[in-house]
Each structure stands twice: as C-alpha cells, then as structure tokens.
Design a protein around this motif. Structure first.
Motif, PDB file in Angstrom:
ATOM      1  N   ASN A 211       0.835  -1.211   0.000  1.00 28.73           N
ATOM      2  CA  ASN A 211       0.000   0.000   0.000  1.00 28.73           C
ATOM      3  C   ASN A 211       0.865   1.255   0.000  1.00 28.73           C
ATOM      4  O   ASN A 211       0.551   2.237  -0.684  1.00 28.73           O
ATOM      5  CB  ASN A 211      -0.937  -0.004   1.214  1.00 28.73           C
ATOM      6  CG  ASN A 211      -2.199  -0.826   0.991  1.00 28.73           C
ATOM      7  OD1 ASN A 211      -3.106  -0.421   0.280  1.00 28.73           O
ATOM      8  ND2 ASN A 211      -2.255  -1.995   1.605  1.00 28.73           N
TER       9      ASN A 211
ATOM     10  N   ALA B  12       1.287   4.256  -3.004  1.00 29.20           N
ATOM     11  CA  ALA B  12       1.160   5.688  -2.724  1.00 29.20           C
ATOM     12  C   ALA B  12       2.382   6.459  -3.221  1.00 29.20           C
ATOM     13  O   ALA B  12       2.255   7.542  -3.812  1.00 29.20           O
ATOM     14  CB  ALA B  12       0.971   5.908  -1.223  1.00 29.20           C
TER      15      ALA B  12
ATOM     16  N   GLY C 167      -7.045  -3.209   6.649  1.00 31.63           N
ATOM     17  CA  GLY C 167      -7.453  -2.641   5.378  1.00 31.63           C
ATOM     18  C   GLY C 167      -7.279  -3.612   4.225  1.00 31.63           C
ATOM     19  O   GLY C 167      -6.938  -4.781   4.424  1.00 31.63           O
TER      20      GLY C 167
ATOM     21  N   TYR D 100      -6.785   2.290  10.194  1.00 33.82           N
ATOM     22  CA  TYR D 100      -6.932   1.975   8.769  1.00 33.82           C
ATOM     23  C   TYR D 100      -5.623   2.256   8.023  1.00 33.82           C
ATOM     24  O   TYR D 100      -4.877   3.189   8.340  1.00 33.82           O
ATOM     25  CB  TYR D 100      -8.078   2.782   8.166  1.00 33.82           C
ATOM     26  CG  TYR D 100      -8.400   2.392   6.751  1.00 33.82           C
ATOM     27  CD1 TYR D 100      -8.942   1.149   6.450  1.00 33.82           C
ATOM     28  CD2 TYR D 100      -8.147   3.274   5.695  1.00 33.82           C
ATOM     29  CE1 TYR D 100      -9.229   0.792   5.144  1.00 33.82           C
ATOM     30  CE2 TYR D 100      -8.439   2.921   4.387  1.00 33.82           C
ATOM     31  CZ  TYR D 100      -8.975   1.676   4.119  1.00 33.82           C
ATOM     32  OH  TYR D 100      -9.250   1.315   2.825  1.00 33.82           O
TER      33      TYR D 100
ATOM     34  N   ASP E 183      -4.677   3.632   5.265  1.00 28.58           N
ATOM     35  CA  ASP E 183      -4.345   4.945   4.699  1.00 28.58           C
ATOM     36  C   ASP E 183      -3.708   5.869   5.734  1.00 28.58           C
ATOM     37  O   ASP E 183      -2.864   6.710   5.395  1.00 28.58           O
ATOM     38  CB  ASP E 183      -5.597   5.617   4.132  1.00 28.58           C
ATOM     39  CG  ASP E 183      -6.069   4.976   2.829  1.00 28.58           C
ATOM     40  OD1 ASP E 183      -5.508   3.932   2.445  1.00 28.58           O
ATOM     41  OD2 ASP E 183      -7.017   5.503   2.214  1.00 28.58           O
ATOM     42  N   ASN E 184      -4.108   5.715   7.001  1.00 27.94           N
ATOM     43  CA  ASN E 184      -3.498   6.511   8.062  1.00 27.94           C
ATOM     44  C   ASN E 184      -2.031   6.117   8.267  1.00 27.94           C
ATOM     45  O   ASN E 184      -1.170   6.966   8.503  1.00 27.94           O
ATOM     46  CB  ASN E 184      -4.269   6.332   9.369  1.00 27.94           C
ATOM     47  CG  ASN E 184      -5.727   6.729   9.237  1.00 27.94           C
ATOM     48  OD1 ASN E 184      -6.054   7.690   8.552  1.00 27.94           O
ATOM     49  ND2 ASN E 184      -6.614   5.976   9.873  1.00 27.94           N
TER      50      ASN E 184
ATOM     51  N   VAL F 152      -0.049   4.712   5.960  1.00 27.44           N
ATOM     52  CA  VAL F 152       0.698   5.191   4.791  1.00 27.44           C
ATOM     53  C   VAL F 152       1.030   6.670   4.956  1.00 27.44           C
ATOM     54  O   VAL F 152       2.173   7.095   4.699  1.00 27.44           O
ATOM     55  CB  VAL F 152      -0.114   4.944   3.498  1.00 27.44           C
ATOM     56  CG1 VAL F 152       0.498   5.699   2.322  1.00 27.44           C
ATOM     57  CG2 VAL F 152      -0.181   3.448   3.194  1.00 27.44           C
ATOM     58  N   GLN F 153       0.061   7.463   5.398  1.00 27.86           N
ATOM     59  CA  GLN F 153       0.310   8.880   5.626  1.00 27.86           C
ATOM     60  C   GLN F 153       1.440   9.087   6.640  1.00 27.86           C
ATOM     61  O   GLN F 153       2.341   9.914   6.431  1.00 27.86           O
ATOM     62  CB  GLN F 153      -0.957   9.570   6.150  1.00 27.86           C
ATOM     63  CG  GLN F 153      -0.757  11.047   6.477  1.00 27.86           C
ATOM     64  CD  GLN F 153      -1.794  11.604   7.441  1.00 27.86           C
ATOM     65  OE1 GLN F 153      -1.751  12.776   7.783  1.00 27.86           O
ATOM     66  NE2 GLN F 153      -2.722  10.787   7.904  1.00 27.86           N
TER      67      GLN F 153
ATOM     68  N   ARG G 228       4.821   8.342   5.041  1.00 31.21           N
ATOM     69  CA  ARG G 228       5.259   9.361   4.069  1.00 31.21           C
ATOM     70  C   ARG G 228       5.753  10.617   4.785  1.00 31.21           C
ATOM     71  O   ARG G 228       6.763  11.209   4.397  1.00 31.21           O
ATOM     72  CB  ARG G 228       4.118   9.680   3.117  1.00 31.21           C
ATOM     73  CG  ARG G 228       3.775   8.500   2.205  1.00 31.21           C
ATOM     74  CD  ARG G 228       2.476   8.678   1.478  1.00 31.21           C
ATOM     75  NE  ARG G 228       2.591   9.632   0.382  1.00 31.21           N
ATOM     76  CZ  ARG G 228       1.557  10.044  -0.351  1.00 31.21           C
ATOM     77  NH1 ARG G 228       0.352   9.583  -0.088  1.00 31.21           N
ATOM     78  NH2 ARG G 228       1.733  10.894  -1.332  1.00 31.21           N
TER      79      ARG G 228
ATOM     80  N   VAL H  47      -8.933   8.500   7.710  1.00 30.38           N
ATOM     81  CA  VAL H  47     -10.051   7.553   7.615  1.00 30.38           C
ATOM     82  C   VAL H  47     -10.339   7.045   9.021  1.00 30.38           C
ATOM     83  O   VAL H  47      -9.461   6.480   9.679  1.00 30.38           O
ATOM     84  CB  VAL H  47      -9.720   6.364   6.690  1.00 30.38           C
ATOM     85  CG1 VAL H  47     -10.902   5.391   6.631  1.00 30.38           C
ATOM     86  CG2 VAL H  47      -9.376   6.847   5.291  1.00 30.38           C
TER      87      VAL H  47
ATOM     88  N   GLY I 271     -13.261   2.970   7.729  1.00 32.18           N
ATOM     89  CA  GLY I 271     -12.234   1.999   7.375  1.00 32.18           C
ATOM     90  C   GLY I 271     -12.794   0.588   7.303  1.00 32.18           C
ATOM     91  O   GLY I 271     -12.452  -0.188   6.398  1.00 32.18           O
TER      92      GLY I 271
END
Length: 314
Positions: free
Chosen positions: A17, A21, A176, A216, A218-219, A221-222, A225, A295, A300
């Motif tokens: 994931n 991104a 996820g 979740y 996406d959190n 991954v954020q 990054r 999210v 999620g």
C-alpha cells in the motif's frame, strides 16, 4: 537525482500500500521482500513501475545489495504476530532484531538520508495506563514485543552514534485492503470477514471485550510518508493510530450490520501474550509531523468490507 525509496517487506500488506502511494506521487521505488507472506499480486497495480528485489533480511549481503543507491528506507519487513513469536521466538528475533540491524548498517554504509522503522504498540505491554504515550516505560510481554522494542533501541543508537536518521512508528492494529486472512497468525479483521462471508462462526479468543486502537491502512501510509521526509525528527518514536478503541464484539456487530444478519460467535481460550486493551495518544505525531487520521474506524471497516467482498466474488 530524485530520491530512491527502498521498502523492505514491500510485497506485504502495509508495504505494498505504501509502494502504491509513493509511485502515485512519482517517486522511484525498490521493493525488497522474501515473499514468505507478501505476494506479487499485492504489487500488480504497479509491477511495471517498481524494482523488485527478492531477498531475506537475515542475509546481510542481500540487504546491502538492495540498499545500493537508496536514499530513504521504509523498513516494513518483519515476522509479525504475537502468537507466532510465542510459538517460535528464535525466528522472531532473527528477522525482527538482526534483520533490522542489517538494514541500519547497510543504510549507514550507503549514506541513506532517513530510515523509518515499523515498530509496534505491543512494546507497551499490558500496562493499564490509557491512552499510551511514547514516554511510558515499555513493558513487553511477548517475544514479538521484545523484538520490536529491541530494534527501536538499535534505531536510536544508529541515530546517536552514527548519524543515521531514524524514525520508529509504533503501529496500533493496522487493517485494510490486501491484509491476508490465510495464515493461522492472521489479524482479526480479515479473519472475521472470511468467516462472515463463509457463513461460519466467528472465532473470538476470550470474551471479545478486549479492545484495540484499530488503524486503517491509509493513516499508516500517511504516517510513513511524513516520517520519511519531515526534517528534524531523527531518533523520534511516534504512535500511529486514531486515538480511540473498539472491542472485537463491536467489530462483529458492525460486520453483521453490513451483511444484514446477526453473526454467530464461537469463544475460545485467550491467546498467550495478548494485551487486554490498547489506545494511543497521537498528540506527539500530530504536533511534530502534522499527522491527522484521514479515515476513521467505521469508514475503514466499510472500505475493508467492500474490498474483501469484491475479492470474495472473484
């Protein structure tokens, strides 16, 4: 020249994931994975835009080769699962501790700008203090937790002694799309969904009132990054979570609502090494990295449910 990102465990759930991104942002990405649990299928959407290197973290020569030319590292690879570590503590140590040491040393030799290490909330142990703040004294109660904490210490030492910038992220129960239910050590959410779709009883260890700060993907991954690029945070440790908690029985109830029927549960003995409750303070990561959960828990769960439903119909 633009940065080259190395993602160890990049064919796994979190790593793939994150790779997607970074590729979407136009970054150069190299994946290092032994494919013991990660799959090429997880990278299908970006397979022509990433470099894939097969290798084992325990093989220092392989890690060195994968690190050539790399400027930033997201070290996601690990032998996960508390239960697995109870069954086989030697492998957990070899992969999670020695493997991380290999990553750090290879990063040092190659002048890498930043290593972001995927740690775990299990380092806190079963302390009753909630929410967990990063300055709590860790008290791990499983070999897995010990291994993740030991590698954190190596990260700090490499920052302090050798100038290798590191950031350790203590993940709280990530879930996820692409999280596999196919191992006996699989996480609860994909396991619950598999049972629900198969119309089988959902197996719950203990009474189901145990709670977690489910986070979740996406959190996460954020958080990675931001940790890979924000200056001035070398040597830091951050919780990655949403700052709340939900019980296993609550998840079962929500999935039942999605499916339009009451789900049957089968309660068995509690797992050795499991903690009762987890909940994170996310004040530090919010202040220093400007992290905000994008999210929430129920959204999620819906996204995860929809993804698994699509996979189940294939």
């Amino acid at each position: 020249m633009a940065d080259l990102y190395l993602i160890t465990g990049g064919a796994g759930f979190i790593g793939s994931n994150l790779a997607e991104a970074l590729v979407r942002d136009g970054e150069r990405v190299r994946v290092f994975d032994d494919f013991s649990s990660g799959t090429l299928e997880n990278l299908a959407a970006i397979k022509d835009r990433v470099e894939i290197v097969e290798g084992d973290l325990r093989d220092f020569a392989a890690v060195r080769r994968a690190m050539d030319g790399v400027t930033r590292v997201a070290h996601q690879a690990a032998l996960r699962s508390v239960e697995r570590s109870v069954d086989d503590p030697l492998s957990s140590d070899a992969v999670n501790v020695q493997g991380t040491l290999h990553v750090l040393q290879a990063a040092r030799e190659n002048g890498v700008k930043r290593v972001v290490y995927a740690s775990s909330s299990s380092a806190y142990g079963d302390t009753e203090v909630l929410p967990k703040t990063e300055d709590l004294t860790p008290a791990p109660i499983s070999p897995y937790a010990v291994s993740k904490l030991a590698a954190e210490h190596y990260c700090r030492v490499y920052t302090r002694l050798y100038g290798v910038e590191t950031v350790s992220l203590r993940y709280f129960n990530v879930f996820g799309p692409k999280q596999s239910p196919e191992s006996k050590y699989a996480a609860v959410i994909p396991l619950f969904l598999r049972s629900a779709f198969k119309n089988e009883p959902i197996v719950i260890h203990g009474d189901g009132e145990q709670s977690r700060d489910f986070t979740y993907i996406d959190n996460v991954v954020q958080a990675n990054r931001l940790s890979l690029t924000v200056p001035g945070v070398g040597g830091e440790v951050f919780n990655v979570a949403c700052g709340d908690r939900h019980s296993l029985l609550e998840i079962v109830e929500i999935f039942g609502q999605f499916l339009g029927r009451k789900l049957e549960c089968k309660h068995i003995e509690s797992r050795r090494g499991d903690v009762r409750h987890t909940q994170a303070s996310i004040d530090r990561i919010s202040q220093k990295l400007n992290y905000r959960p994008i999210v929430d828990f129920e959204d999620g769960l819906r996204l995860t449910y929809d993804w698994f439903k699509t996979q189940w119909k294939q």
